[in-house]
Write a protein that holds these residues in place. Structure first.
Motif, mmCIF file in Angstrom:
data_model
loop_
_atom_site.group_PDB
_atom_site.id
_atom_site.type_symbol
_atom_site.label_atom_id
_atom_site.label_comp_id
_atom_site.label_asym_id
_atom_site.label_seq_id
_atom_site.Cartn_x
_atom_site.Cartn_y
_atom_site.Cartn_z
ATOM 1 N N TRP B 346 -0.817 -4.502 15.040
ATOM 2 C CA TRP B 346 -0.908 -3.396 13.561
ATOM 3 C C TRP B 346 -2.012 -3.847 13.320
ATOM 4 C CZ3 TRP B 346 3.106 0.116 11.982
ATOM 5 C CH2 TRP B 346 2.732 0.756 11.324
ATOM 6 N N ASN B 347 -3.145 -3.222 12.474
ATOM 7 C CA ASN B 347 -3.649 -3.291 11.805
ATOM 8 C C ASN B 347 -4.800 -2.083 10.630
ATOM 9 O OD1 ASN B 347 -5.903 -3.988 10.201
ATOM 10 N ND2 ASN B 347 -6.397 -5.208 12.021
ATOM 11 N N LYS B 348 -3.843 -1.447 10.238
ATOM 12 C CA LYS B 348 -4.623 -0.135 9.153
ATOM 13 C C LYS B 348 -6.257 -0.339 8.637
ATOM 14 C CE LYS B 348 -0.635 1.977 8.745
ATOM 15 N NZ LYS B 348 0.385 2.698 7.361
ATOM 16 N N ARG B 349 -6.378 -2.307 8.517
ATOM 17 C CA ARG B 349 -7.529 -2.127 8.140
ATOM 18 C C ARG B 349 -7.770 -1.411 6.704
ATOM 19 N NH1 ARG B 349 -10.043 -3.751 12.824
ATOM 20 N NH2 ARG B 349 -9.618 -3.465 14.378
ATOM 21 N N LEU B 350 -6.605 -1.846 5.725
ATOM 22 C CA LEU B 350 -6.697 -1.174 4.624
ATOM 23 C C LEU B 350 -7.841 -2.634 3.796
ATOM 24 C CD1 LEU B 350 -2.854 -0.527 4.359
ATOM 25 C CD2 LEU B 350 -5.307 0.961 4.617
ATOM 26 N N GLY B 351 -7.961 -3.774 4.066
ATOM 27 C CA GLY B 351 -8.609 -4.214 3.211
ATOM 28 C C GLY B 351 -8.080 -4.401 1.570
ATOM 29 N N LEU B 352 -6.593 -4.664 1.068
ATOM 30 C CA LEU B 352 -5.992 -4.362 -0.271
ATOM 31 C C LEU B 352 -5.875 -6.283 -0.203
ATOM 32 C CD1 LEU B 352 -3.880 -1.294 -0.021
ATOM 33 C CD2 LEU B 352 -5.642 -1.715 -1.153
ATOM 34 N N GLY B 353 -5.857 -7.171 0.901
ATOM 35 C CA GLY B 353 -5.554 -8.384 0.224
ATOM 36 C C GLY B 353 -5.653 -8.970 -0.696
ATOM 37 N N ARG B 354 -7.279 -8.894 -0.850
ATOM 38 C CA ARG B 354 -7.771 -9.584 -2.034
ATOM 39 C C ARG B 354 -7.000 -9.215 -3.247
ATOM 40 N NH1 ARG B 354 -11.968 -13.166 -1.978
ATOM 41 N NH2 ARG B 354 -11.577 -14.709 -0.424
ATOM 42 N N GLU B 355 -7.186 -8.509 -3.825
ATOM 43 C CA GLU B 355 -5.879 -6.913 -4.287
ATOM 44 C C GLU B 355 -4.910 -7.423 -4.924
ATOM 45 O OE1 GLU B 355 -5.519 -2.690 -4.963
ATOM 46 O OE2 GLU B 355 -7.385 -2.849 -4.536
ATOM 47 N N LYS B 356 -4.416 -7.874 -4.130
ATOM 48 C CA LYS B 356 -3.456 -7.522 -3.381
ATOM 49 C C LYS B 356 -2.486 -9.375 -3.912
ATOM 50 C CE LYS B 356 2.085 -7.041 -3.245
ATOM 51 N NZ LYS B 356 2.457 -6.612 -4.032
ATOM 52 N N ILE B 357 -2.993 -10.446 -3.842
ATOM 53 C CA ILE B 357 -2.983 -11.779 -4.086
ATOM 54 C C ILE B 357 -3.070 -11.871 -5.718
ATOM 55 C CG2 ILE B 357 -2.819 -12.512 -1.855
ATOM 56 C CD1 ILE B 357 -5.535 -13.216 -2.683
ATOM 57 N N PHE B 358 -3.657 -11.233 -6.016
ATOM 58 C CA PHE B 358 -4.212 -11.183 -7.366
ATOM 59 C C PHE B 358 -2.884 -10.743 -8.358
ATOM 60 C CE2 PHE B 358 -8.535 -11.673 -6.727
ATOM 61 C CZ PHE B 358 -8.925 -13.555 -7.826
ATOM 62 N N GLU B 359 -2.516 -8.881 -7.581
ATOM 63 C CA GLU B 359 -1.494 -8.483 -8.261
ATOM 64 C C GLU B 359 -0.157 -9.818 -8.255
ATOM 65 O OE1 GLU B 359 -0.046 -4.905 -6.627
ATOM 66 O OE2 GLU B 359 1.884 -5.851 -7.031
ATOM 67 N N VAL B 360 -0.191 -10.434 -6.797
ATOM 68 C CA VAL B 360 1.221 -11.275 -7.393
ATOM 69 C C VAL B 360 0.832 -12.179 -8.286
ATOM 70 C CG1 VAL B 360 2.082 -12.642 -5.712
ATOM 71 C CG2 VAL B 360 0.948 -10.619 -4.886
#
Lengths: 369, 488
Positions: B346-360
């Motif tokens: 599974w890989n949709k190449r969203l690239g949202l990882g950084r943003e998400k961890i900052f939010e978390v």
């Protein structure tokens, strides 16, 4: 730099609580924690006393979360467990050798506890022996100390690692880096400058309990004096009607029977000192333990003479400890007190039971001699 | 490493950290020798703590650990603005680099995580004031009395409501004005309107209602709602001398100050580790430093079977979140997908990882962090397991690797900082009654009795605690001089 000032008072207050000096009510919460370390092959334990303030907290109920290899049912060794998610494990038990305190530390505590003054030594403290000992292997050194076996072992290791070693045609050519030399250390041991002569009455009246007291007391005396002198020698004399010199083991374990002639021990001590320990260079400590039941008044007179003429003039300290025994008359200590009176280097002590050892050590060593 | 070298290094690290979007307080680094650092650590990060033997005890442990090589504190950072961090003098240049990057991670976390929002950022001053107050009380009443009171109060130190700084649980009391209106009605501008705005019968009803309420309040339980902040309750209602109440409030304030650190241990360390490794590997490392860096990293992230390393766990979860949100492994589509092969690739190449961890890092604490982001896959990858003490065979054994079990255990350990939830439910002349909200784990009985005794000493009257022991309702009591426990 030492311990920063700010914490010093808190720290010493904590240590006083641990030792029971202050706040006895907190001492019951004392936990004998430990850190498990490794020294060579052995597990050692560094004691880590903590005071566990009681709180409303969960009983451990024995569970936790960990991570790593292992099937269900695998056993975890006690050293690995820190139950309750982070509180340091405190009650692991019998697997480690206790090295609670070094004898040096013990002596310091003893000194603090009993308010013992430090001893002013006499004699040739500065005299010291130098001895060269081969202690290890070094990669540099003089050719005369070249260690062939170790050098070739290095060569072998290197050639195998480089892949140039051919087992069919074993040929080892050491290069400079392979060379190994014996290395040495200069051991500086000061000329022994203190000697203790322990004398003990082993006549029939000295029972096991009395000997136990002597054993405990001499251990502490030994510990203290060792902390004060580097290179302490001990000699052991036992006597009933006759005295003889024995080794440490025998000293504490013999049970003789028969009469008591204390003078015999004093004479032997005198002879030992005269032969081996010239008083100009030696700090001499004499400890004598007895139940105070000498054979005759005559013998007591001989004892006093020997003490006055031969022993007291050269000894830093002569200590006589009289152990209470159901059989002894306990006369001897009185004789000493009456005839020798107050002297700087004479300490007399009567030891009723094990509890009294503490006070007795203080009597003996409290003079700083 | 020379100080000016460190200053240059700090500037460089901060520049890179800002590049990545870290938002930290101004950070002051101070280089200390081991003894000083151990001392600061013993005092919870504040060199100016009030005098108490327990800091000496902590120091003893740190100093011994250091001397025998069991543990070493490389760095220490406190939640203040500006943020203060203490570095160990003997750290190698690589270690200093790593540690400074790590500290910036913490500093960013302090500034942005919601748990730290209500904390006092001038806590250094506050702690200094506390120390002054305690010393002043010692000057007046003697060290024995003051220290003994602190010792007693420490037994109750964990009975605070860690959420208290975020909200007030008490309903606002019905305002004076409102009550008065009950009697006289709403304010009236024109006198002729009065009987329309405040009809006589409504007014009578309102008066009756208020009267009833007042009577009910009298006979009602006090406190009205169970009070979880036991310390505050004692400060307000126990018959304490001024100095005692003052000491108690100091303890409470400091306990609440340190609570967020405990609530976010896994996240905080994970976040800082994430950033030191990112900064080091992507920006800061020289070729010559790689091995030393790896060595340090291995030491921090190493695990042993019986303990859980918060650095490792936190870092792994953050990295997992980043990967999942980069590849789009979340949401209903992914959840619904049942093909293992498809899931694996599974890989949709969203690239949202950084943003998400900052939010978390902003919106979570350890409990929610584990609950939400520890996945079965990650649990297996990290080889987490639950272990139990086997009483029959007298050893610890690995009992389960099941995801649900492990997660539940972890959450239980983290809930309320692993402390039992105890509330004041009734305070009356008969005494003080507390309730332990039993959630499966019993209290440690011997400690509970002693803690109750301490409570009794402060309340100066009988106290009792409802709890459960081995499945049975149990009432513990402490009154003057005696203490007993009996099944109820």
């Amino acid at each position: 730099m030492g311990i920063p000032l700010r914490i010093l008072s808190d720290h010493s207050r904590f240590r006083e609580i641990v030792r029971g000096r202050i706040k006895a009510n907190l001492r019951k919460f004392l936990q004998k924690g430990e850190m498990i370390g490794k020294r060579g092959q052995e597990l050692i334990s560094i004691p880590l006393p903590t005071i566990d303030i009681p709180r409303f907290r969960f009983g451990q109920n024995g569970q936790g979360v960990g991570q790593g290899e292992g099937e269900q049912g695998a056993i975890l060794s006690p050293g690995e467990i820190a139950p309750g998610g982070g509180e340091a494990g405190s009650d692991s038990a019998e697997h480690a050798l206790e090295v609670d305190l070094s004898l040096d530390e013990l002596a310091v505590i003893l000194g603090e506890e009993l308010c013992l003054p430090r001893i002013e030594p006499k004699g040739s403290d500065h005299l010291s022996n130098q001895r060269v000992k081969y202690t290890g292997i070094n990669s540099t050194g003089p050719e005369s100390l070249h260690h062939f076996r170790r050098t070739f072992r290095e060569t072998l290791k290197r050639e195998i690692a480089q892949g140039t070693y051919d087992p069919k045609h074993p040929r080892l050519i050491p290069v400079r880096e392979d060379k190994r030399y014996r290395s040495w250390k200069v051991d500086e041991s000061p000329e022994s400058s203190a000697v203790i002569v322990y004398m003990m009455d082993v006549s029939g009246s000295m029972g096991d309990e009395q000997k136990e007291i002597v054993r405990i007391e001499s251990f502490w005396l030994d510990t203290w004096l060792r902390s004060q002198y580097r290179g302490l020698e001990c000699r052991y004399v036992i006597h009933d009607a006759v005295a003889r010199e024995v080794d440490r083991e025998t000293f504490f374990h013999t049970r003789e029977s028969g009469g008591t002639m204390i003078s015999s021990a004093y004479k032997l001590a005198r002879d030992i000192l005269a032969a081996d320990y010239p008083s100009a260079n030696w700090n001499i400590y004499l400890f004598h333990f007895s139940d105070g039941d000498n054979w005759s008044a005559d013998d007591t007179r001989v004892c006093l003479e020997t003490l006055q003429n031969d022993l007291l003039p050269i000894a830093n300290l002569f200590c006589y400890g009289q152990v209470e025994s159901p059989y002894g008359s306990g006369q001897f200590v009185k004789d000493l007190r009456e005839n020798l009176g107050e002297r700087d280097n004479l300490a007399l002590s009567e030891i009723a039971d094990k509890e009294a050892v503490y006070q007795s050590i203080k009597d003996f060593l409290g003079r700083g001699r | 490493m020379r100080a000016d070298g460190l200053v240059a290094l700090q500037k460089e690290i901060e520049r890179h950290a800002r590049d990545y979007g870290l938002d930290f307080f101004e950070t002051h680094f101070e280089v200390c020798d081991a003894d000083t650092l151990n001392m600061i650590a013993a005092c919870g990060g504040f060199p100016c703590r009030y005098p108490h033997w327990r800091f000496g005890m902590e120091f003893d442990q740190f100093a011994k650990g250091h001397a025998h090589g069991f543990s070493k504190i490389y760095e220490l950072v406190i939640n203040t603005d500006p943020c203060h961090a203490f570095l160990l003098e003997s750290n190698s240049p690589v270690a200093q680099k790593l540690v400074m990057a790590h500290v910036l991670g913490h500093s960013d976390f302090f500034k942005n995580n919601f748990c730290f929002e209500p904390t006092n950022r001038k806590m250094l001053d506050e702690m200094g004031n506390h120390a002054t107050r305690v010393r002043r009380w010692i000057d007046r009443f003697g060290v024995e009395r003051v220290e003994s009171f602190i010792d007693t109060a420490l037994s109750l130190e964990n009975l605070v409501d860690i959420h208290a700084p975020h909200s007030t649980r008490r309903p606002a009391p019905e305002s004076e004005a409102n009550e008065r209106d009950g009697h006289t009605g709403f304010p009236v501008q024109r006198e002729y309107m009065r009987r329309y705005i405040n009809p006589e019968d409504k007014l009578a009803d309102e008066r009756r209602r208020l009267e009833l309420k007042r009577q009910a309040a009298k006979s009602q339980a006090f406190p009205e709602l169970p009070e979880r902040d036991v310390l505050r309750f004692l400060i307000e209602h126990a018959p304490l001398e001024t100095w005692e109440a003052d000491l108690l409030s100091i303890l409470r304030e400091e306990a609440l100050y340190f609570a967020p650190q405990a609530r976010t241990k896994i996240m905080n360390e994970g976040w800082a580790s994430y950033w030191h490794s990112t900064l080091m590997t992507e920006r800061l490392l020289n070729d010559s430093e790689v091995v030393d860096y790896a060595d340090h990293c291995a030491a921090t992230l190493g695990t042993s079977p019986g303990t859980l390393n918060p650095y490792k766990l936190g870092l792994s979860i953050f990295r997992d979140i980043e990967r999942r949100w980069n590849e789009g492994r979340f949401g209903p589509d992914y959840e619904a997908c049942e093909s293992m092969a498809e899931r694996a690739s599974w890989n949709k190449r969203l690239g949202l990882g950084r943003e998400k961890i900052f939010e978390v890092r902003r919106h979570h604490s350890d409990v929610t962090f584990i609950e939400e982001f520890l996945t079965p896959e990650l649990c297996a990858e990290l080889q987490l397991f639950a272990y139990d003490f086997n009483e029959k065979r007298n050893f610890w054994e690995l009992s389960a690797r099941d995801f649900q079990v492990v997660r539940e255990r972890l959450l239980r350990q983290l809930t309320n900082l692993g402390q039992p939830i105890i509330e004041v439910v009734d305070a009356s002349p008969r005494g003080l009654t507390l309730l332990h909200r039993h959630e499966g784990v019993d209290l440690r009985l011997d400690h509970a009795k002693l803690a109750l005794k301490a409570l009794q000493a402060i309340w100066r009257g009988p106290v009792q605690l409802f709890t459960q022991q081995e499945g049975k309702q149990t009432l513990l009591r402490a009154a003057e001089g005696d203490i007993d426990a009996r099944p109820d």
